[in-house]
Scaffold this active site. Structure first.
Site, short mmCIF file in Angstrom:
data_model
loop_
_atom_site.label_atom_id
_atom_site.label_comp_id
_atom_site.label_asym_id
_atom_site.label_seq_id
_atom_site.Cartn_x
_atom_site.Cartn_y
_atom_site.Cartn_z
N GLY A 91 28.15 38.33 37.75
CA GLY A 91 26.94 38.61 36.99
C GLY A 91 25.82 37.68 37.36
O GLY A 91 25.90 36.93 38.35
N ASP A 111 23.79 46.15 24.12
CA ASP A 111 24.00 46.35 25.56
C ASP A 111 25.17 47.29 25.83
O ASP A 111 26.02 47.03 26.68
CB ASP A 111 24.24 45.00 26.24
CG ASP A 111 23.98 45.07 27.75
OD1 ASP A 111 23.26 46.00 28.19
OD2 ASP A 111 24.48 44.20 28.49
N PHE A 159 24.72 35.04 35.81
CA PHE A 159 24.91 33.62 35.53
C PHE A 159 26.29 33.09 35.92
O PHE A 159 26.59 31.93 35.66
CB PHE A 159 24.67 33.34 34.04
CG PHE A 159 23.33 33.84 33.57
CD1 PHE A 159 22.16 33.29 34.06
CD2 PHE A 159 23.25 34.87 32.65
CE1 PHE A 159 20.93 33.74 33.64
CE2 PHE A 159 22.02 35.33 32.22
CZ PHE A 159 20.86 34.78 32.72
N GLY A 160 27.12 33.92 36.50
CA GLY A 160 28.44 33.42 36.87
C GLY A 160 29.36 34.52 37.36
O GLY A 160 28.92 35.61 37.74
N GLN A 161 30.66 34.21 37.33
CA GLN A 161 31.68 35.13 37.86
C GLN A 161 32.79 35.30 36.83
O GLN A 161 32.96 34.49 35.92
CB GLN A 161 32.28 34.58 39.17
CG GLN A 161 31.28 34.27 40.26
CD GLN A 161 30.61 32.94 40.08
OE1 GLN A 161 31.21 31.99 39.58
NE2 GLN A 161 29.34 32.86 40.49
N VAL A 162 33.56 36.38 37.04
CA VAL A 162 34.73 36.64 36.20
C VAL A 162 35.95 36.67 37.12
O VAL A 162 35.97 37.40 38.12
CB VAL A 162 34.61 37.97 35.43
CG1 VAL A 162 35.85 38.18 34.56
CG2 VAL A 162 33.36 37.97 34.56
#
Length: 696
Positions: free
Chosen positions: A311, A428, A313-316
């Site tokens: 995303g 969302d 702001f970061g990762q999963v």
């Protein structure tokens, strides 16, 4: 895992347990030693007296097989009786209640159905650890699925497997291994040999019955362990037959006893989803709870296995928890990025909402297990939903049949009901934020844009969301908007699921805004029933005061004729079988996620800290770090969680009126599947304040 069972057995002393009348529960305060041996099979006795070592002659098999069948059954009963007498004498005179090493608490036998005696027992001197608030501290639940019996399978090729669910964490139990050379030898008659009325035909039929009896009594001997993060949690074991396209064979719901080193062993009757019907079959399950002291976890306690999402702001990541080997999803968020983008409040709000929904559980919202932070990153550990994103399935299938879409929408209604009941607006709703578990139920995730503490008629002004799902009042109203924006997004989602494209999409974002505010939509031909169209029109009413749900929230949606065939009580308990079951092979299966992410090599990825030199050279100041105070999720009450967080939930000061929108990346790919935009010329018009939503 077997070592744990043995360790718990050796670490505690028990008293004699008086057996009560036959029932379904067998519990001890100590752990009986469990053998990895499968239960005795019919072929185990083939080498005994009276059995031929050369197999059998199919011409004379009929009478001989019947005689052998009776001999085996008698032998099983005799051995079981002798074993029970021996164990009874041992326990009463020589034993201190601990099962001797190398023996069984019970050795189930094929062709013999016996419910073990029941006993619920725990030592009076057992100390149950509690935390400072007087609550039982959390720990680990060890589970062993022993076997099944009398399962409702019709083929000797059946492959019964199970899905164990505890606190939304799911573990796949594969079908038991079949020894091709084991069992009684199969005689295949010659093509020119008559079968009707012959001894061969009779023996073959009896042999098939024996094989089917074996398949109906699978032996899994499967062990696993779950992290216990809240008390009063239930465990569900669902059984399926892979051979018959994942046919549902029944499920059981078990409430473990959370007392330290408490053993609970039982036969449980499989129940259908519809309790008005009956099902055959039972499964034997054993659980042991182990208390652990309060533990603070960090990223070093997890191992990254796969990248499953990325995303702004970061990762999963798909991760394995090192101490229990349990599989979770880890969302890693860069502190620097959210500070730079002024998204600190939204990020902390996501964590707060996950805490609240986890402690007051909804079955259709992803559960938060742990949260923690380092100097550079925030981490959210949630349940891994192996069924993947609904977006992935929609992208590959183009659109869903109405009944399947209705099932997903109904569960989403219950998820929104839970959020709205707790004064949370989601903001969302889109396919990317809807996950499927291994059984096919939905789980709402990603609460980064959600807002808490918004009462029924209260408004908020933050301009945020995903462009194609924005409600018109978000674009046009200066006085703010209410929870009704979630129902508008739900209407867009129903249309997209059933029709295959987003109703307001345009390549240009400004044009998309105009379409949402003033554009007209027509249903494609042959898609959606009249009730379905009425439901979508009610949700896509541009006047939020006239929109479906404006008066009684989700109650209005549930009472709409579109859901006439939905039993909401059964659905809320996950007692309705999903119309689609994702293909999931095991706990590590990532086949239902985008290969763009899952093919990424994670061996060199450091989840403990950012490897960006810029982040290492310019650490965040203490003032900024203080904004993240209280992010770590430990075993505390929800009130204490929010008291430790140094800001109010209803503050949205980071990015007020700043547009955080993203275009829906699925539109072009979904349209590329060839769904024609043919519209129904006879579709009636819906009245709205801002303009007609649907074109005649």
């Amino acid at each position: 895992m077997t070592e744990i069972f043995g360790k718990l057995h050796r670490s505690s002393n028990s008293e004699n347990t008086n057996q009560a009348s036959p029932s379904t529960i067998q519990s001890h305060s100590t752990q009986p030693v469990l053998s990895n041996d499968h239960s005795t099979k019919v072929n185990d006795y083939e080498g005994k007296e009276g059995a031929s070592s050369n197999g059998y002659d199919p011409v004379f098999m009929s009478d001989r097989m019947k005689m052998r069948y009776n001999e085996i059954t008698a032998q099983l009963h005799k051995e079981q009786s002798l074993k029970e007498d021996k164990e009874s004498g041992s326990n009463s005179s020589e034993s201190n209640g601990i099962t001797p090493m190398g023996t069984y608490s019970e050795k189930p036998k094929l062709l013999q159905s016996r419910t073990p005696p029941s006993s619920c027992y725990i030592r009076h001197d057992t100390v149950v650890p509690k935390d400072k608030n007087g609550q039982h501290a959390f720990g680990r639940l060890y589970v062993r699925l022993h076997q099944g019996r009398d399962l409702n399978v019709k083929s000797v090729n059946a492959q019964p497997y199970a899905v164990i669910t505890f606190e939304k964490t799911q573990v796949m139990v594969p079908p038991p291994f079949k020894d091709i050379d084991g069992g009684i030898p199969i005689s295949i008659p010659s093509k020119n040999r008559p079968l009707a009325g012959s001894a061969s035909g009779s023996s073959s039929g009896l042999h098939s019955e024996l094989m089917l009896a074996d398949v109906r009594c699978p032996h899994w001997d499967f062990e696993t362990v779950f992290d216990v993060t809240k008390m009063k949690s239930q465990m569900v074991v669902s059984v399926y037959d892979k051979y018959e396209d994942d046919k549902f064979l029944g499920s059981v719901k078990i409430t473990p006893i959370f007392l330290h080193e408490y053993v609970q062993e039982a036969w449980y009757k499989l129940e259908p989803l519809d309790l008005t019907k009956s099902l055959e079959g039972e499964i034997k399950v054993e659980t042991i709870y182990e208390h652990i002291e309060h533990v603070r976890y960090g990223p070093e306690d997890f191992t990254a296995l796969r990248l499953i999402g990325k995303g702004t702001f970061g990762q999963v990541y798909l991760v394995r928890k090192n101490d229990t080997n349990r599989i979770y999803a880890m969302k890693k968020i860069s502190k620097k990025l959210i500070v730079r983008k002024k998204e600190v409040t939204h990020t902390l709000g996501e964590r707060n909402i996950l805490v609240r929904t986890s402690l007051d559980e909804s079955p259709f919202i992803v559960g938060l297990k742990f949260s923690f932070q380092t100097a550079s990153d925030l981490y959210l550990i949630t349940d891994y939903m192996s069924g993947g994103e609904l977006f992935w399935h929609l992208q590959h299938e183009g659109r869903f049949p109405e009944q399947r879409a209705k099932f997903y929408i109904a569960e989403l209604v219950l998820a929104l009901e839970h959020l709205h009941k707790h004064d949370i607006i989601y903001r969302d709703l889109k396919p990317e934020n809807i996950l499927l578990d291994a059984d096919g139920h939905i789980a709402l995730c990603d609460f980064g844009l959600s807002k808490a503490n918004l009462s029924a008629n209260a408004t908020t002004n933050t301009f945020c969301g995903t462009t194609e799902y924005l409600a018109p009042e978000v674009l046009l109203e200066d006085k703010g908007y209410t929870k009704q924006v979630d129902f508008w997004s739900l209407g867009v989602l129903v249309f997209e699921m059933c029709c295959g494209w987003s109703p307001f999409y345009a390549p240009d974002v400004q044009q998309m805004y105009r379409n949402i505010a003033f554009g007209k939509v027509r249903f494609p031909k042959g898609v959606l029933s009249s009730e379905g169209r009425s439901f979508v029109r009610g949700l896509l009413n541009r006047n939020p005061n006239h929109r479906l749900g404006a008066v009684a929230d989700t109650t209005e949606l549930k009472e709409h004729p579109f859901f006439a065939d939905i039993n909401w009580d059964l659905l809320s308990k996950k007692k309705v079988q999903p119309p689609f079951k994702p293909n999931v092979q095991n706990d590590l299966d990532v086949s239902n996620f985008d290969k763009e992410f899952t093919n990424t090599n994670v061996k060199n990825i450091n989840i403990v800290s950012n490897v960006d030199p810029a982040n290492a050279s310019t650490p965040l100041s203490n003032t900024i770090q203080d904004r993240f105070r209280g992010f770590t999720f430990v075993n505390k009450s929800i009130d204490e969680q929010f008291q430790n967080l140094g800001l109010q939930e209803n503050e949205e000061t980071d990015n007020l009126h700043a547009c955080r929108t993203t275009t829906h990346s699925s539109v072009n790919s979904i349209n590329s599947h060839g769904n024609p935009r043919t519209v129904d010329a006879n579709d009636p018009v819906a009245d709205t304040v801002f303009g007609e939503t649907f074109e005649a």
